[in-house]
Every structure is written in C-alpha cells, then in structure tokens.
Design a protein around this motif. Structure first.
Motif, PDB file in Angstrom:
ATOM      1  N   TYR A  22     -15.220   5.060  10.361  1.00 34.90           N
ATOM      2  CA  TYR A  22     -15.689   4.519   9.092  1.00 34.90           C
ATOM      3  C   TYR A  22     -14.491   4.191   8.201  1.00 34.90           C
ATOM      4  O   TYR A  22     -13.563   5.001   8.057  1.00 34.90           O
ATOM      5  CB  TYR A  22     -16.601   5.514   8.370  1.00 34.90           C
ATOM      6  N   VAL A  23     -14.534   3.004   7.604  1.00 30.97           N
ATOM      7  CA  VAL A  23     -13.497   2.562   6.681  1.00 30.97           C
ATOM      8  C   VAL A  23     -14.172   2.229   5.353  1.00 30.97           C
ATOM      9  O   VAL A  23     -15.070   1.382   5.304  1.00 30.97           O
ATOM     10  CB  VAL A  23     -12.769   1.315   7.229  1.00 30.97           C
ATOM     11  N   ALA A  24     -13.771   2.949   4.317  1.00 30.80           N
ATOM     12  CA  ALA A  24     -14.382   2.779   2.997  1.00 30.80           C
ATOM     13  C   ALA A  24     -15.907   2.873   3.094  1.00 30.80           C
ATOM     14  O   ALA A  24     -16.642   2.121   2.432  1.00 30.80           O
ATOM     15  CB  ALA A  24     -13.951   1.467   2.351  1.00 30.80           C
ATOM     16  N   GLY A  25     -16.380   3.760   3.928  1.00 31.96           N
ATOM     17  CA  GLY A  25     -17.804   4.023   4.066  1.00 31.96           C
ATOM     18  C   GLY A  25     -18.549   3.099   5.005  1.00 31.96           C
ATOM     19  O   GLY A  25     -19.734   3.293   5.254  1.00 31.96           O
TER      20      GLY A  25
ATOM     21  N   ARG B  99      -6.501  -2.998  -0.658  1.00 27.61           N
ATOM     22  CA  ARG B  99      -5.941  -1.752  -0.135  1.00 27.61           C
ATOM     23  C   ARG B  99      -4.587  -1.976   0.536  1.00 27.61           C
ATOM     24  O   ARG B  99      -4.140  -1.140   1.318  1.00 27.61           O
ATOM     25  CB  ARG B  99      -6.929  -1.117   0.843  1.00 27.61           C
ATOM     26  N   ALA B 100      -3.919  -3.071   0.199  1.00 25.25           N
ATOM     27  CA  ALA B 100      -2.612  -3.372   0.782  1.00 25.25           C
ATOM     28  C   ALA B 100      -1.501  -2.700  -0.026  1.00 25.25           C
ATOM     29  O   ALA B 100      -1.532  -2.698  -1.259  1.00 25.25           O
ATOM     30  CB  ALA B 100      -2.381  -4.876   0.817  1.00 25.25           C
TER      31      ALA B 100
ATOM     32  N   GLU C  29      -7.203  -6.764   5.331  1.00 26.44           N
ATOM     33  CA  GLU C  29      -8.103  -7.106   4.234  1.00 26.44           C
ATOM     34  C   GLU C  29      -9.492  -7.445   4.770  1.00 26.44           C
ATOM     35  O   GLU C  29     -10.515  -7.035   4.196  1.00 26.44           O
ATOM     36  CB  GLU C  29      -7.524  -8.280   3.457  1.00 26.44           C
ATOM     37  N   ALA C  30      -9.553  -8.165   5.870  1.00 21.37           N
ATOM     38  CA  ALA C  30     -10.840  -8.530   6.469  1.00 21.37           C
ATOM     39  C   ALA C  30     -11.612  -7.304   6.926  1.00 21.37           C
ATOM     40  O   ALA C  30     -12.851  -7.308   6.942  1.00 21.37           O
ATOM     41  CB  ALA C  30     -10.627  -9.484   7.644  1.00 21.37           C
ATOM     42  N   ARG C  31     -10.897  -6.250   7.294  1.00 22.93           N
ATOM     43  CA  ARG C  31     -11.527  -5.023   7.784  1.00 22.93           C
ATOM     44  C   ARG C  31     -11.640  -3.958   6.693  1.00 22.93           C
ATOM     45  O   ARG C  31     -12.220  -2.897   6.938  1.00 22.93           O
ATOM     46  CB  ARG C  31     -10.718  -4.480   8.977  1.00 22.93           C
ATOM     47  N   GLY C  32     -11.080  -4.198   5.536  1.00 19.64           N
ATOM     48  CA  GLY C  32     -11.152  -3.238   4.447  1.00 19.64           C
ATOM     49  C   GLY C  32     -10.235  -2.048   4.610  1.00 19.64           C
ATOM     50  O   GLY C  32     -10.424  -1.016   3.944  1.00 19.64           O
ATOM     51  N   MET C  33      -9.219  -2.143   5.476  1.00 19.66           N
ATOM     52  CA  MET C  33      -8.364  -0.998   5.776  1.00 19.66           C
ATOM     53  C   MET C  33      -7.216  -0.869   4.774  1.00 19.66           C
ATOM     54  O   MET C  33      -6.687  -1.864   4.296  1.00 19.66           O
ATOM     55  CB  MET C  33      -7.786  -1.137   7.189  1.00 19.66           C
TER      56      MET C  33
ATOM     57  N   GLU D 150       5.166  -9.080  -4.224  1.00 17.85           N
ATOM     58  CA  GLU D 150       4.420  -9.552  -5.397  1.00 17.85           C
ATOM     59  C   GLU D 150       3.067 -10.135  -5.009  1.00 17.85           C
ATOM     60  O   GLU D 150       2.104 -10.055  -5.783  1.00 17.85           O
ATOM     61  CB  GLU D 150       5.256 -10.580  -6.149  1.00 17.85           C
ATOM     62  N   ARG D 151       2.976 -10.685  -3.820  1.00 18.62           N
ATOM     63  CA  ARG D 151       1.698 -11.268  -3.372  1.00 18.62           C
ATOM     64  C   ARG D 151       0.717 -10.202  -2.908  1.00 18.62           C
ATOM     65  O   ARG D 151      -0.484 -10.295  -3.187  1.00 18.62           O
ATOM     66  CB  ARG D 151       1.970 -12.263  -2.235  1.00 18.62           C
ATOM     67  N   TRP D 152       1.198  -9.164  -2.224  1.00 18.17           N
ATOM     68  CA  TRP D 152       0.297  -8.258  -1.536  1.00 18.17           C
ATOM     69  C   TRP D 152       0.198  -6.850  -2.113  1.00 18.17           C
ATOM     70  O   TRP D 152      -0.864  -6.227  -1.997  1.00 18.17           O
ATOM     71  CB  TRP D 152       0.692  -8.151  -0.060  1.00 18.17           C
ATOM     72  N   HIS D 153       1.244  -6.318  -2.706  1.00 19.42           N
ATOM     73  CA  HIS D 153       1.194  -4.914  -3.097  1.00 19.42           C
ATOM     74  C   HIS D 153       0.116  -4.687  -4.158  1.00 19.42           C
ATOM     75  O   HIS D 153       0.114  -5.317  -5.219  1.00 19.42           O
ATOM     76  CB  HIS D 153       2.544  -4.452  -3.640  1.00 19.42           C
ATOM     77  N   GLY D 154      -0.808  -3.791  -3.844  1.00 19.30           N
ATOM     78  CA  GLY D 154      -1.890  -3.491  -4.772  1.00 19.30           C
ATOM     79  C   GLY D 154      -3.055  -4.457  -4.701  1.00 19.30           C
ATOM     80  O   GLY D 154      -4.023  -4.315  -5.453  1.00 19.30           O
ATOM     81  N   ARG D 155      -2.994  -5.421  -3.803  1.00 18.40           N
ATOM     82  CA  ARG D 155      -4.123  -6.338  -3.600  1.00 18.40           C
ATOM     83  C   ARG D 155      -5.107  -5.665  -2.658  1.00 18.40           C
ATOM     84  O   ARG D 155      -4.842  -5.459  -1.483  1.00 18.40           O
ATOM     85  CB  ARG D 155      -3.628  -7.650  -3.010  1.00 18.40           C
TER      86      ARG D 155
END
Length: 437
Positions: A430-433, A202-203, A157-161, A195-200
């Motif tokens: 590049y990750v998400a530009g 790019r996770a 999440e911190a890296r946007g991956m 439930e915590r992470w899926h779809g949060r």
C-alpha cells in the motif's frame, strides 16, 4: 503498475497482525517493537489515523470499510536508502571488483539514459519491482542525464510513491567521456531539477556526486555550494567501499587527510549527508561522521557480491551513528529488502554480533527513514504518518510454513520470512493508503 481503482477517501480499517516501533531495537532491544496479534490500522486520506487492537478500533469506527488480512503481518513499507535504478537491467552481472565492474557494466548501461523513452521504461519497471517486493520508498542515484531524473520522479508521481533521487555528477577523466558533465553543468542541472521537483508531491531531490574519484575538486566545490544554498535537501555519495578504491582516492587527492576529507574540504559533509557503504573507516572519519550526525547506509548484498568487506554494524550503532539499509541495486544482487535483511544478518554473524529480527526489520523501515531524515513521514505505523505499508504472508512457502508452525513468538514467526522470503511473501503493498500490489 497502476494503483487500485477503489475509493480510499473514506476511512478504511485494515485487520491483521501489526508490528510497529516506539524506539530503536539497537538501544531498547526487542521491547522497542509493538506487536498486536489481532491488530488494526485505520487509514484515511492516505494517512494512518490510528493503530491498535482490532476489537478497540472496530468498536470506535463501526462505519469504516474493513479489509481483513487474516493472519498476515502488517509492517511499515520497506525503505531502501541507497540504490541505482539505472542499473536495473544489469543486476547480477558476473564477477569483477568495483572499479572494473563500473567500467565493464555500469557506465555502458548508464549511457543509454540520455534517451528519455528508455529512462521511462526502466524507471517504471524498477518502481514496479520495488512494489512487488514490498518497498514503498527509495533513495536512488540517477545518471548524469537530467532525463533520467525526470523519468524516475515522473514514474514515482504516477504511483504516488515518496522517492528521493538526484542527477549523478561526474566530470573527471576517470569516468568515460560519454558519461561526463562539468562542474558548471552539474551545478546548473542539479539546481534546475531541485527547483522543479523537490517538494512536488512526494518527490525529494538529493544532491548526488557519485564519489570523489569521478569528480574534480571544482565539481565537488560547486555541489558543496549548491548544498549550502539548499541545506534542506539531502546529499548522497559513496565512502570507503573497497580498499583499492580508498588507495585510488588517496592517489587522486594526495593532500586529503582521508577519503572523507575529499568531501569535507568542499562542503559535502553534514547531517543531511548520506554516505553509502562506509566499510573501511579510519578513526578520524568515524569521529567526524559522528560529530556532524551524518548517516551511513549499509548495503550488504552489494558488499558481499562485489567482495567489498563486512560493515561494522555493532560498532557504528553503539557509537550512536545513524544507519540505514539498502539494496544498492545493481551492485546489490536483489531488489528485495527481505533478502537485504538476510544478508545484513549474515554479515553481522561474520563479525560475531548477530542481529535480532526486530533490529533487521527496523533497519529496513524506520532506521532507513531516519537516515533519510523522513521518519516524520514514512518508515513506521503510527498516527500521522503516510499510509505506506506492506502485508506479509508469514507462511508463503512450504519451507517457511513448516518452520513457522513451531514458532513460539512473533520473532520466531517472522525470522524465517526474513531469511528465506521473497516476493511471494508480499501479499499486498500500500502506498498512501492505495493498494499497489
């Protein structure tokens, strides 16, 4: 590794050679690839907006910020479809077959992930190693500890991956006591993490029984029930990696028709299932995997390093099975998808069916994305996809450069980098530009 601090909200036009896909080289040959010698990629808001020639896109977008990569080749970010990030620190451990290797190296290493600070350290190190090698997405096993999942998703999440991962589940006494959960805790922990992470951001959560020898029937049944409740997520496990492993499975599940049946009987066979290795398949297993449209993941450096066998890429792709490519860190001996492509070529050569460079690159990008059911988001350079891409220097070392100087087409120019390239070939990731390397 921190993302670039430069603003990326305005349109950015990346210039260089571009290589993308309109289909699979396994069915359409090299014509499935589209190469532009003077190409361009328009990125805005973390998404690819257009791909075409530099001349056309510069004329259409005169106000766009220009990033000129010169003669470098812009390719989709590599997608690693099967890895074990907790094994980062023990990669390239000497010798042993699978079962001994797990007991001697893997399980003691994974025990340390009960400590969140250690999990955070390895998760960050691992993702930075991937980015340095041009890999922008990975599907990873964690450990039995929820902290290991939290650490990896937080680092991603911190890296946007875009990262796919799940808590590894093991409750059988074939696993050491210090690395066992239970059928109930596997279900409860996996559900809570899902439930915590899926779809949060790019996770994407992946239900993860390690493999049937380390799970009781009760645990496999519990995870099959969780998958039935959440059919939108992936499920990953291992299948038919080594012949002695298969014999072990048959001794533990004497009622099973074959290895695959130990999953099928408990609801763990389906289209969103990822089955790592799949080297020594029986005819029924082959037919059932095809029937449900499951995905197989080829881990060539691991298969040769641990002495598992030679994956039947030609036979499985001709049968229409979906196949991804993976490092299988740390059974695999490299973090690099370039090295993994080279190993896939070598394995295919040993089976007398050499792979064209277009097929190798496709496996490491769109093929892996298709195996993860994520080709609408990652794995290619196309309008609407997330702007994950890698810029390759096709003359990164003197040995590669002297060979490329003789190249007559893009494939002769790319193949030396596949066979001899390493992180020196990765000019930018590049990750998400956003530039990460």
């Amino acid at each position: 590794m921190a993302p670039s601090s430069s603003k990326t909200l305005s349109p950015t036009l990346h210039l260089g050679q571009t290589l993308s896909f309109t289909g699979s080289p396994f069915t359409e040959g090299a014509e499935a690839a589209r190469h532009e010698n003077a190409g361009a990629l328009l990125v805005e808001g973390g998404v690819i907006r257009e791909i075409g020639t530099a001349e056309a896109l510069r004329a259409a977008h005169p106000a766009a910020k220009l990033v000129d990569h010169g003669a470098a080749l812009i390719v989709p970010g590599f997608v690693d479809a099967h890895a074990h990030y907790p094994q980062t620190g023990m990669i390239a451990s000497w010798g042993k077959r699978l079962i001994d290797w797990l007991n001697h190296y893997t399980f003691p290493t994974e025990a340390r992930f009960a400590e969140r600070s250690y999990a955070d350290e390895i998760a960050g190190r691992y993702l930075d190693l991937l980015l340095a090698h041009g890999t922008t997405s990975v599907c990873s096993y964690c450990t039995i500890h929820p902290e290991s999942v939290e650490a990896l998703f937080s680092a991603a999440e911190a890296r946007g991956m875009r990262v796919f991962a799940g808590k590894t589940c093991m409750d059988r006494d074939t696993a050491p006591e210090f690395l066992r959960d239970s059928a109930q805790s596997a279900y409860d922990d996996s559900k809570a993490l899902l439930e915590r992470w899926h779809g949060r951001g790019r996770a994407e959560y992946v239900i993860t029984p390690r493999f049937s020898p380390t799970s009781t029937p009760g645990q496999l049944q519990a995870l099959g029930a969780l998958w039935a409740e959440h059919p939108e997520v992936l499920m990953q496990t291992h299948l038919s990696e080594q012949t002695d492993e298969i014999a072990w499975v048959k001794s533990l599940y004497p009622q099973a028709r074959d290895y695959l049946d130990t999953y099928e009987a408990y609801g763990l066979l389906g289209e969103r299932g990822l089955y790592g290795h799949a080297i020594h398949l029986e005819p029924r297993e082959h037919a059932r995997l095809k029937e449900v449209n499951a995905a197989l993941v080829h881990c060539p450096t691991s298969n040769t390093f641990i002495g598992s066998g030679l994956f039947d890429m030609d036979g499985l792709t001709k049968a229409g099975l979906r196949v991804g490519l993976a490092t299988d860190t740390g059974g695999g001996s490299s973090f690099s998808m370039l090295r993994t492509m080279a190993a896939a070529y070598e394995v295919a050569q040993l089976r007398h069916h050499p792979l064209h460079p277009s097929a190798l690159l496709w496996l490491a990008t769109q093929g892996s994305a298709i195996s993860l059911m994520a080709e609408d988001r990652i794995g290619n350079l196309a309008p609407g996809l997330e702007a994950d891409f890698t810029v390759l220097d096709l003359a990164s070392t003197p040995a590669i450069a002297q060979r490329v100087a003789q190249a007559e087409d893009i494939w002769e120019a790319l193949f030396p980098t596949i066979m001899m390239g390493d992180d020196r070939a990765v000019r930018a990731t590049y990750v998400a530009g956003r530039q990460m390397l």
